[in-house]
Design a protein around this motif. Structure first.
Motif, short mmCIF file in Angstrom:
data_model
loop_
_atom_site.label_atom_id
_atom_site.label_comp_id
_atom_site.label_asym_id
_atom_site.label_seq_id
_atom_site.Cartn_x
_atom_site.Cartn_y
_atom_site.Cartn_z
N HIS A 1 0.72 -1.05 -0.28
CA HIS A 1 0.37 -0.29 0.13
C HIS A 1 0.69 1.02 0.19
CE1 HIS A 1 -3.42 -2.28 0.69
NE2 HIS A 1 -3.32 -2.66 1.18
N LEU A 2 1.73 1.39 -0.22
CA LEU A 2 2.71 2.06 -0.13
C LEU A 2 3.69 2.32 -0.89
CD1 LEU A 2 2.39 3.33 4.15
CD2 LEU A 2 1.91 4.40 2.52
N SER A 3 3.74 1.58 -1.93
CA SER A 3 4.88 1.06 -2.70
C SER A 3 5.04 2.40 -4.06
CB SER A 3 5.59 -0.30 -3.08
OG SER A 3 5.62 -0.42 -3.97
N GLU A 4 5.71 2.75 -4.79
CA GLU A 4 5.77 3.29 -5.87
C GLU A 4 5.69 2.17 -6.89
OE1 GLU A 4 8.18 6.44 -8.99
OE2 GLU A 4 8.66 6.23 -6.41
N LYS A 5 6.71 0.95 -6.54
CA LYS A 5 6.55 -0.12 -8.07
C LYS A 5 5.06 -0.89 -7.58
CE LYS A 5 8.72 -3.99 -8.57
NZ LYS A 5 7.58 -5.04 -8.91
N SER A 6 4.43 -0.99 -6.82
CA SER A 6 3.04 -1.71 -6.99
C SER A 6 2.09 -0.60 -7.78
CB SER A 6 2.62 -1.81 -5.23
OG SER A 6 3.31 -2.35 -4.82
N ALA A 7 1.89 0.55 -7.35
CA ALA A 7 1.51 1.37 -8.04
C ALA A 7 1.53 1.62 -9.41
CB ALA A 7 1.51 3.13 -8.11
N ALA A 8 2.61 1.35 -9.97
CA ALA A 8 3.65 0.90 -11.72
C ALA A 8 2.79 -0.19 -12.44
CB ALA A 8 4.56 1.47 -11.82
N ASP A 9 2.89 -1.14 -11.10
CA ASP A 9 2.77 -2.58 -12.28
C ASP A 9 1.07 -2.93 -11.82
OD1 ASP A 9 5.12 -3.69 -11.65
OD2 ASP A 9 4.86 -3.93 -9.31
N VAL A 10 0.13 -2.58 -11.13
CA VAL A 10 -1.06 -1.98 -11.37
C VAL A 10 -1.27 -1.06 -12.47
CG1 VAL A 10 -3.24 -1.13 -10.90
CG2 VAL A 10 -1.78 -2.19 -8.73
N GLU A 11 -0.57 0.02 -12.82
CA GLU A 11 -1.41 0.09 -14.30
C GLU A 11 -0.26 -0.35 -15.03
OE1 GLU A 11 0.33 3.91 -14.99
OE2 GLU A 11 -0.29 4.52 -12.49
N ARG A 12 0.97 -1.39 -15.41
CA ARG A 12 0.85 -2.00 -16.49
C ARG A 12 -0.05 -3.46 -16.89
NH1 ARG A 12 6.11 -4.54 -14.53
NH2 ARG A 12 5.63 -5.41 -16.37
N VAL A 13 -0.77 -4.18 -15.31
CA VAL A 13 -1.13 -4.96 -15.70
C VAL A 13 -2.64 -4.96 -15.84
CG1 VAL A 13 -2.91 -6.63 -14.12
CG2 VAL A 13 0.04 -6.08 -13.38
N VAL A 14 -3.06 -3.94 -16.06
CA VAL A 14 -4.96 -3.28 -16.02
C VAL A 14 -4.49 -3.32 -17.67
CG1 VAL A 14 -6.14 -1.69 -16.12
CG2 VAL A 14 -5.36 -2.46 -14.05
N ARG A 15 -3.38 -1.96 -17.81
CA ARG A 15 -3.73 -1.78 -19.52
C ARG A 15 -3.23 -3.39 -20.25
NH1 ARG A 15 0.00 3.77 -18.06
NH2 ARG A 15 -1.63 4.93 -17.62
#
Length: 351
Positions: free
Chosen positions: A76-90
């Motif tokens: 919940h506090l990871s910049e990488k996790s946020a980027a990973d979410v965008e990658r997966v959804v796109r």
């Protein structure tokens, strides 16, 4: 909640979600989404296909479950996790994106860096989000009662203090999920059980001695100048750590909290992914959940025997006689009033 306990099946010690679905996930990703292979190898992205689900009972034959459910574990506090979410959804472009939030915490998806120091609004998993603070208070009381509200306020401030050293706002992955879902035209689904109900169940699972210990521990943590390495009877993480670990630590110290805080929510999230009305007759769903839920959610997706209805997971505790309820309510409300007043005074000086 005894009936619900009989139906909730936490993963057995031998179950490992990575082993259970890794081969199938790896082969599918290699064929259609090779750019996501690093997430598969790291264990943060798995695929559970419809044929791995449990049998569909007669009472829900009308419901068509998704063909593929992708589950992405995040911090919940990871910049990488946020980027990973965008990658997966796109990359996957699912019909639905299910996030580990409920209506009361949906405001987290719209928070900004300016909200980082708002301890009761959008800064952590216990937030009271919404445009009107007292509206959020009213909704919290209506769903979970005064006890759940008081516990939520204490946990909100306590969690904010733990994570106050972080340079990022809580829930960047949820904001990334909303943004990416809007870009690809996916429906965004709130997949977590209302936090008010979860906290009500958690509070009711404790005996009075445990309740007193927990409230004392939280007050000591809030009022102490520094949390240090240990507070009360469980280890405190360093500032900036993932707030989900607070759930794990509480459950470790108070084993009765495992059921409402972890196991029931794992099952609720799984049901949102494969059985909510929003995913009916969909082909592909992506779930964005905390990494600590991965094992339980994947197990719940695969171990379902069709003997638990969705509404059972959001049920309330059984009704007491009105006399007993009135007496307990008077005692409770008096205590809650003192707690809220003390918390307000603390907030006035701390923030």
């Amino acid at each position: 909640m005894e009936t619900l306990k009989a139906f909730i099946r936490p993963p057995p010690p031998c179950f490992d979600y990575k082993t259970a679905v890794h081969a199938e996930t790896r082969s599918t990703v290699a064929a259609v989404h090779p750019e996501l292979m690093d997430l598969v190898q790291g264990g943060s992205l798995v695929l559970v296909q419809k044929r791995r689900f449990g049998p569909v009972p007669e009472w829900r034959r009308w419901f068509v479950e998704p063909e593929r459910i992708w589950v992405l574990g995040t911090s919940h506090l990871s910049e990488k996790s946020a980027a990973d979410v965008e990658r997966v959804v796109r990359a996957i472009r699912p019909d639905n994106v299910v996030v580990e939030l409920c209506r009361s915490r949906a405001g987290i998806m719209y928070a900004s860096a300016d909200d980082r120091n708002a301890p009761l609004l959008n800064s952590n998993m216990f937030s009271l989000s919404g445009s009107r603070f007292f509206g959020a208070i009213s909704r919290s009381i209506n769903l979970g009662g005064q006890s759940a509200l008081a516990l939520r306020l204490l946990l909100a401030v306590f969690s904010s203090k733990i994570t106050s050293g972080a340079n990022r706002t809580f829930g960047d992955e949820f904001r990334a999920a909303r943004k990416a879902a809007e870009e690809v035209g996916s429906q965004l689904v709130l997949g977590d059980r209302p936090i008010e109900i979860t906290l009500e169940c958690a509070w009711n699972s404790l005996n009075w001695n445990e309740k007193l210990r927990l409230v004392t521990l939280l007050f000591r943590g809030i009022t102490s100048p520094s949390l240090g390495n240990k507070e009360g009877d469980f280890e405190i993480e360093e500032k900036g750590s993932d707030p989900f670990e607070l759930y794990e630590q509480l459950s470790s110290t108070y084993p009765s909290l495992l059921q409402p805080l972890i196991h029931e929510r794992d099952t609720y999230l799984a049901w949102s992914l494969k059985r909510s009305k929003a995913v009916n007759n969909c082909k592909t769903v992506v779930g964005v959940i905390g990494k600590g839920h991965m094992n339980g959610v994947v197990y719940a997706l695969m171990a379902d025997q069709g003997d638990l209805r969705f509404r059972d997971l959001a049920g309330r505790t059984s009704k007491e006689s009105w006399v007993k309820s009135l007496i307990k309510g008077l005692i409770r409300d008096t205590i809650i009033g003192v707690v809220l007043w003390a918390l307000y005074e603390q907030l006035q000086t701390a923030f």
